[in-house]
Write an enzyme that holds these catalytic residues in place. Structure first.
Site, PDB file in Angstrom:
ATOM      1  CB  CYS A   1      -0.955   0.000   1.180  1.00 40.46           C
ATOM      2  SG  CYS A   1      -0.148  -0.362   2.726  1.00 40.46           S
TER       3      CYS A   1
ATOM      4  CG  ASP B   1       0.273   2.490   4.431  1.00 38.30           C
ATOM      5  OD1 ASP B   1      -0.043   3.201   3.472  1.00 38.30           O
ATOM      6  OD2 ASP B   1      -0.549   1.878   5.131  1.00 38.30           O
TER       7      ASP B   1
ATOM      8  CB  CYS C   1      -2.639  -1.145   9.231  1.00 40.70           C
ATOM      9  SG  CYS C   1      -3.173  -0.655   7.597  1.00 40.70           S
TER      10      CYS C   1
ATOM     11  CB  CYS D   1      -4.908   3.720   4.793  1.00 39.49           C
ATOM     12  SG  CYS D   1      -4.428   2.332   5.819  1.00 39.49           S
TER      13      CYS D   1
END
Lengths: 141, 233
Positions: free
Chosen positions: A37, A39, A107, A64
């Site tokens: 993603c 991140d 995450c 996110c």
């Protein structure tokens, strides 16, 4: 996909955003990222060398809402804990607390990795301060 | 063959002649169901190599589309119409996956079980993270400057923009390097297949390609983000 209330709350009011001096010998820095993603998460902790208690924790995350909430929660949790206690925090604890859906589990993994990376960095710094003692210990083996 | 075939696709569903693969029965010419776990390379009759002549692939695609097209089966049985639809859609998927060199590597790794969530931990390369973080910070600065001033800050936004443009160039160059690296390993993969490399060797090459793909995706997302921001600035 709807975020849980807790994620939204952390996202809107992130705790402990910022940074600590990474050159401070008592500050450990963990920088981790998830390629799927894009991140990136930076977690920093200041440890009291006498008591081993984490006195301060800061984070900065580009990612996110779940990634931000996971790292915000992580800084809240580690504060006041000893290094050993902080290392027992599991990503599944974060998943539970924030009710993360399966697609956002990575995450929480990132947050756990960041805690470990920061404390490893801190341990390394402590170790390098004590390098003078290490050769003697190695010689005894 | 000494073993008794269990799978029904070993025989033509219509004339029961042995069927060894291919889209149609060699004996009666009827269209055949897709075998389980069929791979896209095999669909085109190609080896699992990463270097593909795109002109040849396109030609194969056109020939097969023409042969498998549902229009050819309007008067056939319902089962054959179904098979034609199934094979035609597989053809489109296969062509899409193999025509692009990156998608081709992704497909190869996915079919080798390398791209599944949790199969191999998708970690970002540490040497990249520092730069990625800084780039994100610059992006953040640009956003903040823009929302505060709406362009009346006497060149501050312009300076930020310039810095970002320079960083974006750097990452685009990195993307080029990563593509070169992927190409090199793909070449090694083809050579290894030619040499009849064993499972372990093939897995090792797949793991290396997987690493490069991860790095590539990371950089590509970043570049896309920066380009978006710059376009809005």
């Amino acid at each position: 996909m709807a975020y849980s209330d807790k994620v939204v709350e952390h996202y809107n009011n992130p705790r402990n955003v910022g940074s600590l001096d990474k050159n401070d010998p008592n500050v450990g820095t963990g920088l981790v990222g998830a390629p799927e993603c894009g991140d990136v998460m930076k977690l920093q902790m200041k440890v009291n060398p006498q008591t081993q208690v984490i006195e301060e924790a800061k984070f900065k995350t580009f990612g996110c809402g779940s990634a931000i909430a996971s790292s915000s929660l992580a800084t809240e949790w580690v504060k006041g804990k000893t290094v050993e206690e902080a290392l027992t925090i599991k990503n599944t604890d974060i998943v539970k607390e924030l009710s993360l859906p399966p697609v956002k589990i990575h995450c929480s993994v990132l947050a756990e990795d960041a805690i470990k990376a920061a404390l490893n960095d801190w341990k390394k710094k402590q170790g390098s301060d004590a390098t003078a003692e290490q050769p003697a210990a190695a010689a005894q083996q | 063959m000494t073993t008794v075939p269990i799978a029904t696709e070993a025989f033509c569903w219509s004339c029961h002649a042995p069927h060894v693969g291919g889209h149609f029965c060699a004996a009666c010419g009827k269209i055949q169901p897709l075998p389980r776990g069929a791979d896209y390379f095999a669909f085109f009759g190609l080896p699992q190599k990463l270097w593909i002549d795109c002109a040849q692939l396109e030609q194969l695609f056109h020939q097969l589309s023409w042969k498998l097209h549902p229009d050819n089966f309007v008067c056939a049985s319902e089962y054959e119409r179904e098979l034609s639809l199934e094979r035609s859609s597989q053809l489109n998927d296969a062509y899409r996956a193999l025509r692009d060199p990156i998608a081709r590597v992704e497909y190869l790794l996915a079919s080798g079980g390398m791209r599944e969530e949790g199969a191999a931990r998708q970690q970002a390369p540490p040497e990249l993270l520092e730069e990625v973080f800084e780039l994100n910070e610059s992006l953040d600065d640009l956003r903040t400057a823009r929302s505060r001033s709406l362009g009346t800050d006497g060149g501050k936004t312009a300076a930020l923009k310039q810095r970002l443009e320079a960083e974006e160039k750097k990452f685009e160059a990195k993307l080029g390097e990563v593509d070169e690296e992927l190409k090199r390993i793909a070449g090694e993969w083809d050579a290894a297949l030619d040499a009849g490399a064993d499972e372990a060797k093939r897995k090792a090459l797949m793991a290396r390609m997987n690493d490069v793909l991860n790095r590539r995706r990371y950089i590509r997302n970043l570049v896309a983000n920066v380009q978006k921001e710059l376009a809005e600035a």
